[in-house]
Write a protein that holds these residues in place. Structure first.
Motif, PDB file in Angstrom:
ATOM      1  N   LEU A 194      -2.022  -3.198  -7.223  1.00 17.55           N
ATOM      2  CA  LEU A 194      -1.196  -1.994  -7.234  1.00 17.55           C
ATOM      3  C   LEU A 194      -0.084  -1.912  -8.403  1.00 17.55           C
ATOM      4  CD1 LEU A 194      -0.836  -1.506  -3.348  1.00 17.55           C
ATOM      5  CD2 LEU A 194      -1.937  -0.156  -5.173  1.00 17.55           C
ATOM      6  N   ASN A 197      -1.197  -3.292   4.671  1.00 20.43           N
ATOM      7  CA  ASN A 197      -0.967  -1.937   4.864  1.00 20.43           C
ATOM      8  C   ASN A 197       0.461  -1.459   5.295  1.00 20.43           C
ATOM      9  OD1 ASN A 197      -3.602  -1.220   4.476  1.00 20.43           O
ATOM     10  ND2 ASN A 197      -4.541  -1.330   6.757  1.00 20.43           N
ATOM     11  N   ARG A 219       5.188   0.294  -1.502  1.00 20.49           N
ATOM     12  CA  ARG A 219       5.167  -0.284  -2.946  1.00 20.49           C
ATOM     13  C   ARG A 219       5.929  -1.319  -2.969  1.00 20.49           C
ATOM     14  NH1 ARG A 219       1.162   2.340  -3.511  1.00 20.49           N
ATOM     15  NH2 ARG A 219       0.413   3.510  -5.221  1.00 20.49           N
ATOM     16  N   ARG A 254      -5.030  10.290  -2.563  1.00 19.37           N
ATOM     17  CA  ARG A 254      -6.019   9.364  -3.121  1.00 19.37           C
ATOM     18  C   ARG A 254      -5.569   8.403  -4.110  1.00 19.37           C
ATOM     19  NH1 ARG A 254     -11.796  11.940  -3.582  1.00 19.37           N
ATOM     20  NH2 ARG A 254     -12.412   9.897  -3.554  1.00 19.37           N
ATOM     21  N   ARG A 255      -4.925   9.116  -5.129  1.00 13.22           N
ATOM     22  CA  ARG A 255      -4.802   8.160  -6.404  1.00 13.22           C
ATOM     23  C   ARG A 255      -3.623   7.116  -5.867  1.00 13.22           C
ATOM     24  NH1 ARG A 255      -4.894  12.978  -8.835  1.00 13.22           N
ATOM     25  NH2 ARG A 255      -2.663  13.676  -8.502  1.00 13.22           N
ATOM     26  N   MET A 256      -2.811   7.466  -4.724  1.00 13.58           N
ATOM     27  CA  MET A 256      -1.617   6.526  -4.613  1.00 13.58           C
ATOM     28  C   MET A 256      -2.559   5.287  -3.640  1.00 13.58           C
ATOM     29  SD  MET A 256       1.483   8.734  -3.405  1.00 13.58           S
ATOM     30  CE  MET A 256       2.132   7.296  -2.356  1.00 13.58           C
ATOM     31  N   ALA A 257      -3.745   5.863  -3.020  1.00 17.04           N
ATOM     32  CA  ALA A 257      -4.050   4.881  -2.066  1.00 17.04           C
ATOM     33  C   ALA A 257      -4.998   3.816  -2.856  1.00 17.04           C
ATOM     34  CB  ALA A 257      -4.813   5.627  -1.058  1.00 17.04           C
ATOM     35  N   GLY A 258      -6.086   3.223  -2.215  1.00  8.83           N
ATOM     36  CA  GLY A 258      -7.024   2.431  -2.687  1.00  8.83           C
ATOM     37  C   GLY A 258      -6.480   1.352  -3.380  1.00  8.83           C
ATOM     38  N   LEU A 259      -7.033   0.088  -3.468  1.00 13.59           N
ATOM     39  CA  LEU A 259      -6.571  -1.046  -4.172  1.00 13.59           C
ATOM     40  C   LEU A 259      -7.178  -1.357  -5.367  1.00 13.59           C
ATOM     41  CD1 LEU A 259      -6.825  -3.496  -0.766  1.00 13.59           C
ATOM     42  CD2 LEU A 259      -4.647  -2.476  -1.864  1.00 13.59           C
ATOM     43  N   PHE A 274       0.869  -1.249   0.000  1.00 10.64           N
ATOM     44  CA  PHE A 274       0.116  -0.178  -0.054  1.00 10.64           C
ATOM     45  C   PHE A 274       0.747   1.241   0.014  1.00 10.64           C
ATOM     46  CE2 PHE A 274      -4.319   1.255   0.669  1.00 10.64           C
ATOM     47  CZ  PHE A 274      -4.162   2.619   1.369  1.00 10.64           C
ATOM     48  N   PRO A 287      11.820   6.057   4.513  1.00  9.36           N
ATOM     49  CA  PRO A 287      12.290   6.517   5.862  1.00  9.36           C
ATOM     50  C   PRO A 287      11.283   7.615   6.510  1.00  9.36           C
ATOM     51  CG  PRO A 287      13.978   6.889   4.415  1.00  9.36           C
ATOM     52  CD  PRO A 287      13.246   6.434   3.663  1.00  9.36           C
ATOM     53  N   PHE A 288      10.566   8.706   5.704  1.00 10.45           N
ATOM     54  CA  PHE A 288       9.904   9.501   6.273  1.00 10.45           C
ATOM     55  C   PHE A 288       8.419   9.193   6.066  1.00 10.45           C
ATOM     56  CE2 PHE A 288      13.701  11.904   5.589  1.00 10.45           C
ATOM     57  CZ  PHE A 288      14.240  11.381   4.413  1.00 10.45           C
ATOM     58  N   LEU A 289       8.043   8.091   5.743  1.00 12.48           N
ATOM     59  CA  LEU A 289       6.676   7.670   5.710  1.00 12.48           C
ATOM     60  C   LEU A 289       6.408   6.663   6.798  1.00 12.48           C
ATOM     61  CD1 LEU A 289       6.383   7.087   1.597  1.00 12.48           C
ATOM     62  CD2 LEU A 289       6.148   9.055   3.147  1.00 12.48           C
ATOM     63  N   ALA A 290       6.851   6.927   7.980  1.00 11.88           N
ATOM     64  CA  ALA A 290       6.410   6.012   9.093  1.00 11.88           C
ATOM     65  C   ALA A 290       4.988   6.545   9.441  1.00 11.88           C
ATOM     66  CB  ALA A 290       7.243   6.339  10.270  1.00 11.88           C
TER      67      ALA A 290
END
Lengths: 914, 167, 87, 422
Positions: free
Chosen positions: A97, A453, A51, A134-139, A48, A110-113
């Motif tokens: 994905l 997730n 990637r 929103r575009r990056m999220a979702g399945l 998610f 490292p910054f996406l904790a």
């Protein structure tokens, strides 16, 4: 490095399908996952947030990674779980994905904790960043044109419902049937047997035939997804194709036995999310059920005995197996070694090796082991979901290292591995339970707990640092367990990790709430038959066929399908209005209530229900009245007919019949006594056609339904009995149009005869739209449209009940509350727009300095008879403003109007006697 | 606002309407019987039933519906003997559901009929509406009020079009 | 121990819970006409709304139509007792 | 006094710094202290309203010696269970003023709390399926425009252009005839609202204590002297109650009863999808509403189950009924699966309006009765409770919502005004 391959030869027929555009072949009996493995596919999607490539982990409903979109016969179904969906010929399978933004997220990881998004995106504001997020999220991707149908489903009542047709479930079902219970056995897989289908252990076939012999009903491809109150289970039965929703069955079971087994836990080590890391039990499933060897050089990593049969089975088919057992040497490990399997004991995994797929592992002591598959078994978690949904509580038993029920729930018992009874089938006594091992300090925290997730051990420890230490905070802050697998393999590990990070015991932390459904359920199945005209159905008129025959346009009026107008378009409404004023019209009023109130206290009950007295009504006479609720608010208006001593008929408005009967029965049964007054709803027995207009009397004379039409013998607000086609008819002189009116009621079977006979006698058919104009011209109200939740009788001009302090009716005391005397109460008045036009219904009346609303238009029409717009409105202190000008406001436009009395047409009512 | 007469299907003819499905036959009828709602002391009601033979459907402690075989003129209203009578001869459409699959179809319509196909009292919730059930050896006769009959019919049509590939 | 199962109507027997409707709190007597505004507001709007076993009106609206008094647990929804309401 | 002055400010820069240090520098978002024996003010209920009240006591009134008591986990009641909708399209002027003030506070809340609550003002669309529905919506839209609150009607074609997945056919159970829209309305991340207020309040020195249920009140001389807790008696001068579904129980402990009825309101989510729905869409007559979360789930809600309940879980029949309406309106959703369904206990008042103001016990103030609409009112509900506790008097916005309205009969009826709730 070979990866998964099909080793068994023959099998079901070939099933062609495509994956990510590449054509492949599976075979009948495959799941999408086993077919992918048979074709050597390792990566089935990407995680998610980071990637990272994701491979198939399990072989069941606990799968977090193998989520795919499937298109078949032109229908696209998003978010299909490959490990439980049977393969069908012609399936186009696409990973959910895509590769997009993988490089960027790899750099930013490292910054996406967890929770990073709470700490940023503050400037300029969230709206700038949201679309990209929103575009990056979702399945899965929904296809607007795709549709899925479902079966009607059903209701079933049984003495015993057993969930899970493994050995324990089969035995429980047989015991129940032998004890004379009606038994339903529900099994998720396509065949009974549970884990014995790949774990081996005979006797299943025997148990199955015995179960059927004693009358057990067995449903396969069926999942008990929810345990609801009072012993009701929601069961989803799969359709025969991925494009079919299957059906929802609601099972009422006096007793429920859960034989739902347990779910294997992964192990925690660095880069444990690499494709090629699978649950040990799953690799045995793929081998035994689908003839797929998931790796030529598998490393079986375990902390319990359950993985040894897997190691032996893989070795038997020629795989070069290495076992890494974190425990000291045991009889089990020695036996495996004797069979030529390399066994390392007291061995912990530090890190998995490989790019894009497993190529081996490094142990805590630095040893490197080559391998193309890591089959892990970190212990087992009993599947207590339905017990918890039904009100139970699962707690971690430190001693047994498994989840156990904290207290019994009435009607629900457990059987087999879900109850922690680990005596395995027949000859393989296993100890399956084991405590989850959380990597200590000084080890990389890039250890995955929730694979879908992307929640790592580092995220759990960050949550602990920021004091999100309740198990529910952990879930919501890190999204652990919030993916489509609902944390089936992650939740317990998360709890153990948080417990370690905060120096607590896993038991103290507890688990998040178990909620239905156990597995995602097709919405089409839950909707079932409730589609189209079967959803929220409307009531119909007895004479509907006759109205349709005349080309009536039918609309929904408060839950009833009624004629709106009879001409080709809405223009005919004007003609119908003029016909009412000049000739005679007839409208179908069959839906008006006809509620008989009979018995010694009938009059007393009606005096209590209506704001005006009804008991003084003489036989043959009719009286209009309002009903209130105990807060003094008008709930309905209608007329009451006295048919004889202790025999009244209440004709309430069409959309309030049910409400009136319910309210009357409440007071009858809780205040007046069941024997003193009886209430019969006769509405459906009668059809009522309402004739009105200056020519109404002439038409009635022609019909010969009643003997005398002389006004003295048959005055307004009276009724007489008559005959129509040999059966009793009742004719009442009431008027909702303000014209002379005759409401003719005949048995409903004669409706389709009465309507045409009135038309042939010269009455013009009139729809509800015209009726709306005619009654508005008279200032007659529709309760609920011209009144709101605060309107009291005196707001409508019925001052007597309040001013005379009348007592002994519903709402009497409320009419004396302070609010009833407020000067600014909204009162019903008429409005005449300056220049004669129509003020839109829903417009407000306003006062300026500062601007505020003082009321609103409730009904508004162009009046054909008066040649101008007419309107009814509820305005603060309305009656005192009659004659004054007010400003109306509608969607930004304003205008002037004069406040008038509510009745704009024939105020003195002379038309009734023309 | 568009005309809704196409969305809401025309009501079936309540004499000739018929559904033939796997294991179940559904027929409709109405009108040809005297049907009376009786309320009052059980003694007086029992006397009436003796005088006007037919089927008595007990609905509540204080009401029962008498379905006589002929059009009989019981007088509406409150009778000094302590019984209230309402002529409901035209109020209901009778829908018979018969056949081996009738029980499952009845259970689909009413979870109460799934619990007890022969309920002690005739009134049940079925397909979202309240109606009266008269159990038959091979199914049941439903007495549904006329305004709800078209809905019940279309519900039965939808429920009996079970696609074979959906359980 | 069996599940509480469907609701048992005193007259109609075991029925699906969907046939029943909640009818409010069984009120004591209706305050006299001369009662204070506060008393009338209490009668109209204030409710016990107990967490646990509560006394409630229920109506078998898709059945015999009787008003019933139930002792029902508002957390587990299990009905311990149900009987005909009387005037 | 800016918020959270003693907390490290959240920002992209701070994220960058911590990203290079393995996220080790973030301190606790709020402390979990042992409560003292005595405070100036005690707020019962650690949900959105209680935490917002503590924040506003400190920020608006300088009262920082405050304790917030939560019986379970912070934000775990209705704040953590709702369908996250924020709007102010109400009918009565008193409601409009209250809920629009809340909407205005929400618009600046992320920056004010230095905590991104992800308030997405994507518009709330209420569908009309008949001419009568359109008239009802026009009545509300005009009421809002007269009060200066942005709202407008949409034609059928405008609705279908904004929500392409709706069934455009006239031959569906819920044909789209038009709609009302409030464009400033939208959705937010509900947990973040509770955490943002908790962090900011903690920054002012407010003590927040979880797993601390109030078991009784010590009342002396007709006033509350203290509350009984697992940590013993805690005293204060003034007390506030923001416990939603636990309001009847809490009131009983303090010796009075409330005009409330607690019922279950269900919510549910589909599996996550790529973006496919960009507005909140509600249908008045069938009561179902849906929006898409930023993670991709369709968040679906429906009407109340009119049965007194504290079970916090819904019935299967209601779940199926709501989904049947949603699938009928959005036929493509028939290909989706329900992922999770849950319930909250909402305390509904007779007129569907909140109860704000003094309780029968003088120094115990009420914030309850929000029913299905509590989440959208968190900022203003907290601000009003703080004003009552700090000054002992109503704020102009809360005055119409006092408990006494039930005796005078001056209800603020949002039940019949045809406004779909939540």
């Amino acid at each position: 490095m070979t990866g998964p391959v099909r080793i068994a030869k023959a099998g079901g027929c070939a099933l062609p399908f495509t994956f990510a555009g590449r054509s492949m072949q599976g075979r009948a009996g495959d799941t999408i996952a086993s077919a992918l493995l048979a074709n050597g596919i390792s990566t089935v999607g990407r995680s998610f947030k980071y990637r990272r490539p994701r491979g198939i982990l399990s072989a069941g409903e606990d799968e977090p990674n193998a989520i795919v979109d499937v298109t078949l016969n032109g229908v696209r179904v998003p978010n299909v779980r490959a490990t439980t969906q049977a393969l069908e010929a012609g399936m186009q399978v696409s990973p959910v994905l895509g590769r997009g933004a993988a490089l960027l997220t790899k750099l930013l990881s490292p910054f996406l904790a967890s929770g990073f998004y709470y700490k940023t995106f503050l400037w300029p504001n969230w709206h700038m960043f949201e679309p990209a997020i929103r575009r990056m999220a979702g399945l899965g991707r929904i296809d607007p044109a795709s549709r899925m149908s479902a079966g009607p489903g059903g209701n079933l009542s049984v003495d015993l419902c057993v969930v899970g047709a493994g050995r324990s479930g089969l035995r429980a079902a047989i015991r129940g049937a032998q004890a004379g219970q009606s038994v339903l056995l529900v099994e998720r897989q396509d065949v009974p047997g549970g884990s014995s289908l790949w774990r081996g252990g005979d006797g299943v076939a025997g148990l199955l035939s015995e179960a059927r012999a004693v009358g057990v009903t067995v449903w396969t491809g069926s999942t008990a997804f929810g345990a609801y109150e009072n012993g009701r289970l929601g069961v989803h039965r799969q359709g025969d194709s991925v494009t079919l929703g299957g059906s929802l069955w609601v099972v009422q079971a006096a007793e429920v036995v859960l034989a739902t087994g347990a779910i294997e836990r992964p192990m925690l080590f660095e880069r444990n999310d690499l494709p090629g890391v699978m649950l040990a039990d799953a690799t045995l499933n793929y081998l035994r059920r689908h003839g797929v060897l998931c790796g030529a050089r598998p490393i079986v990593a375990t902390n319990n005995d359950s993985a040894y049969p897997v190691a032996l089975a893989l070795a038997e088919v020629g795989a070069k197996v290495t076992v890494v057992d974190s425990r000291p040497p045991s009889e089990r490990s020695a036996a495996a070694a004797k069979r030529g399997i390399r066994v390392l004991t007291r061995a912990r995994i530090a890190r998995a090796l490989g790019r894009g797929r497993v190529s081996g592992m490094v142990l805590a002591d630095g040893q490197r082991i080559e391998g193309d598959l890591i089959a892990v078994s970190g212990g087992w978690t009993p599947t207590l979901h339905l017990y918890c949904q039904a009100g139970g509580k699962a707690i971690w038993d430190e001693g047994k290292s498994i989840l156990v029920p904290a207290f019994p729930v009435p009607g629900i018992s457990l059987a087999g591995r879900v109850a922690g009874k680990w005596e395995a089938p027949d000859d393989l006594p296993w100890a399956w339970s084991a405590a989850p091992e959380i990597p200590g300090d000084g080890v990389s925290r890039k250890v995955w707990i929730d694979l879908q997730n992307d929640v790592t051990l580092g995220d759990v420890e960050l949550a602990a640092r920021e004091n999100f230490t309740s198990i529910e905070h952990l879930k919501r802050y890190t999204t652990l367990g919030m993916a489509t697998d609902q944390g089936k393999t992650a939740n317990l590990l998360g709890a153990a990790a948080m417990a370690q990070a905060t120096g607590r015991a896993t038991t103290d932390l507890g688990l998040t709430t178990y909620r239905p459904p156990y597995v995602p359920v097709p919405m089409a199945a839950l909707a079932g038959l409730s589609r189209g005209p079967v959803q929220s159905p409307l009531r119909r008129l007895a004479a509907e066929a006759a109205h349709r025959a005349m080309g009536a346009t039918l609309w929904d009026y408060g839950g009833l399908l009624r004629p709106a107008f009879y001409g080709a378009d809405e223009g005919s409404i004007v003609e119908e209005c003029l016909a009412a004023r000049q000739g005679a019209v007839v409208f179908d009023a069959s839906s008006l209530g006809k509620v008989a109130v009979m018995g010694p206290k009938a009059g007393e009950l009606l005096d209590f229900l209506f704001a005006g007295r009804m008991s003084t009504l003489q036989p043959g006479r009719i009286r209009y009245g309002l009903t209130l609720n105990e807060a003094g608010i008008v709930t309905d208006d209608g007329v009451v007919l006295c048919l004889g001593p202790d025999h009244f008929l209440v004709s309430c408005s069409s959309s309030h019949v049910g409400g009136f009967v319910a309210s009357a029965e409440e007071w009858r049964q809780t205040r007046f006594g069941r024997d003193a007054v009886l209430i019969h709803d006769r509405t459906a027995h009668w059809a009522t056609m309402s004739l009105s207009g200056p020519k109404a009397k002439a038409i009635m004379a022609g019909l010969g339904i009643v003997g005398t039409l002389d006004d003295d013998a048959f005055p307004h607000m009276a009724f007489v009995m008559g005959q129509f086609m040999g059966r009793e008819a009742r004719v009442a002189r009431v008027s909702f149009t303000g014209e002379r009116g005759y409401e003719i009621s005949v048995p409903a079977g004669l409706a389709v005869a009465l309507w045409p006979s009135l038309i042939e006698a010269g009455a013009v058919p009139c729809g509800i739209e015209a009726l709306g104009v005619l009654r508005a011209e008279k200032g007659f109200i529709y309760v609920g449209q011209d009144t709101d939740g605060e309107t009291m009788p005196h707001d409508l001009g019925f001052d007597a009940p309040r001013l005379k302090r009348r007592m002994g009716f519903v709402g009497d005391r409320a009419l004396q509350l302070p609010v009833a005397g407020d000067a600014d109460r909204k009162q019903l008045v008429g409005l005449a727009r300056e220049g004669g036009g129509v003020i839109p219904a829903g417009a407000h009346l306003i006062e300026d300095g500062p601007r505020r609303s003082i009321g609103f238009v409730t009904s508004s029409h162009q009046s054909p008879s008066l040649g101008r717009g007419i309107a009814l409105a509820l305005i603060e202190g309305g009656r005192a403003r009659i004659g004054e000008q007010v400003t109306w406001f509608d969607l930004g436009k304003t205008g002037r109007a004069t406040v008038t009395p509510a009745c704009a047409y024939d105020p003195d009512g002379s038309r009734l006697h023309v | 606002m568009s005309d809704r007469s196409t969305f809401w299907p025309a009501p079936p003819d309540s004499i000739t309407a018929r559904i033939e499905a796997v294991g179940v036959t559904v027929t409709a009828s109405c009108g040809d019987r005297g049907v009376f709602l009786l309320s009052g002391s059980s003694k007086t009601v029992a006397q009436l039933v003796k005088d006007y033979p037919g089927t008595l459907l007990q609905i509540a402690p204080d009401r029962a519906m008498l379905v006589t075989d002929a059009q009989v003129g019981l007088q509406d209203g409150w009778h000094p003997a302590g019984v209230a009578i309402s002529d409901l001869s035209d109020a209901h459409i009778r829908i018979d559901i018969r056949g081996p699959a009738a029980a499952a179809l009845l259970a689909l319509g009413s979870a109460s009929l799934a619990i007890d196909p022969n309920p002690r009292a005739a009134a049940v919730g079925f397909a979202g509406v309240t109606l009266l059930v008269e159990p038959l050896p091979d199914g049941a006769r439903l007495y549904v009020e006329r305004p709800w009959a078209p809905h019940l019919w279309h519900w039965l049509l939808a429920a009996t079009q079970t696609a074979k590939d959906q359980p | 121990m069996t599940n509480p199962g469907p609701m048992i109507c005193p007259f109609c027997g075991p029925r699906d819970a969907g046939e029943f409707r909640y009818g409010g709190d069984p009120k004591a007597a209706r305050p006299a006409f001369g009662s204070s505004d506060a008393e009338w507001a209490g009668y109209l709007y204030v409710r016990e709304n107990a967490r646990g076993v509560a006394k409630e009106y229920w109506v078998h609206s898709q059945g015999c139509g009787q008003w019933l008094i139930a002792e029902r647990d508002t957390v587990t929804h299990v009905i311990q007792r149900i009987s005909e309401a009387t005037a | 006094m800016t918020a959270a002055r003693r907390k490290p400010r959240y920002s992209a820069l701070a994220l960058l710094r911590e990203g290079l240090r393995g996220q080790s520098g973030w301190g606790p978002a709020w402390r979990s202290p042992e409560p003292k024996r005595r405070y100036d003010a005690v707020i019962i209920g650690g949900g959105g309203h209680g935490l917002s009240a503590a924040y506003h006591l400190a920020k608006d009134h300088g009262v920082t010696n405050v304790l917030v008591i939560e019986k379970a986990w912070l934000g775990g009641g209705n704040t953590g269970r709702n369908t996250t909708i924020i709007r102010s399209n109400y009918f009565n002027r008193e409601s409009q003023d209250l809920y629009d003030a809340s909407l205005k506070l929400y618009e600046g809340l992320s920056r004010e709390l230095n905590y991104n609550i992800m308030f997405s003002q994507r518009g709330s669309i209420e569908l009309a399926h008949s001419a009568a529905d359109m008239e009802g919506l026009r009545r509300v839209v005009n009421a809002m425009q007269v009060s200066g609150i942005e709202s407008s009607l949409l034609s059928r074609d405008e609705v279908l252009a904004m929500v392409p997945l709706l069934d455009p056919s006239p031959n569906t159970r819920w044909p789209v005839v038009g709609a009302a829209i409030q464009r400033r309305a939208g959705v937010a991340r509900h947990d973040a609202v509770a955490w943002g207020y908790a962090r900011a309040a903690d920054g002012f020195g407010v003590d927040i204590v979880q797993s601390c249920a109030v078991s009784g009140f010590l009342i002396q001389g007709g006033r509350v002297k203290g509350v009984e807790t697992p940590f013993g008696l805690i005293e204060a001068d003034v007390f506030g109650m923001a416990v939603a579904g636990a309001s009847p129980e809490m009131a009983r402990l303090a010796g009075f009863k409330l005009p409330l009825l607690c019922m279950t309101l269900q919510a549910m989510v589909s599996e996550p999808l790529k973006p496919c729905l960009n507005h909140v869409v509600a249908s008045t007559p069938n009561g179902a509403y849906v929006s898409q979360s930023d993670k991709g789930e369709l968040v679906i809600g429906g009407g109340l189950e009119h049965v007194p309940s504290f079970a916090r879980r819904g019935d299967l029949r209601k779940t199926a009924e709501v989904l049947a309406s949603v699938v009928e309106m959005f036929p493509a959703f028939s290909t989706l699966k329900l992922m999770r369904q849950w319930g909250g206990t909402v305390d509904t008042s007779p007129d569907n309006s909140p109860i704000l103001g003094p309780s029968p016990v003088p120094n115990l103030y009420l914030n309850c009765g929000w029913g299905t609409g509590g989440f959208k009112a968190i900022p203003i509900g907290g601000k009003m409770l703080a004003h009552l506790m700090a000054t002992g008097k109503h704020h102009a916005l809360s005055a119409p919502f006092g408990l006494e309205r039930f005796a005078t009969g001056r209800l603020i009826d949002e039940a019949h005004a045809g406004v779909a709730h939540d």
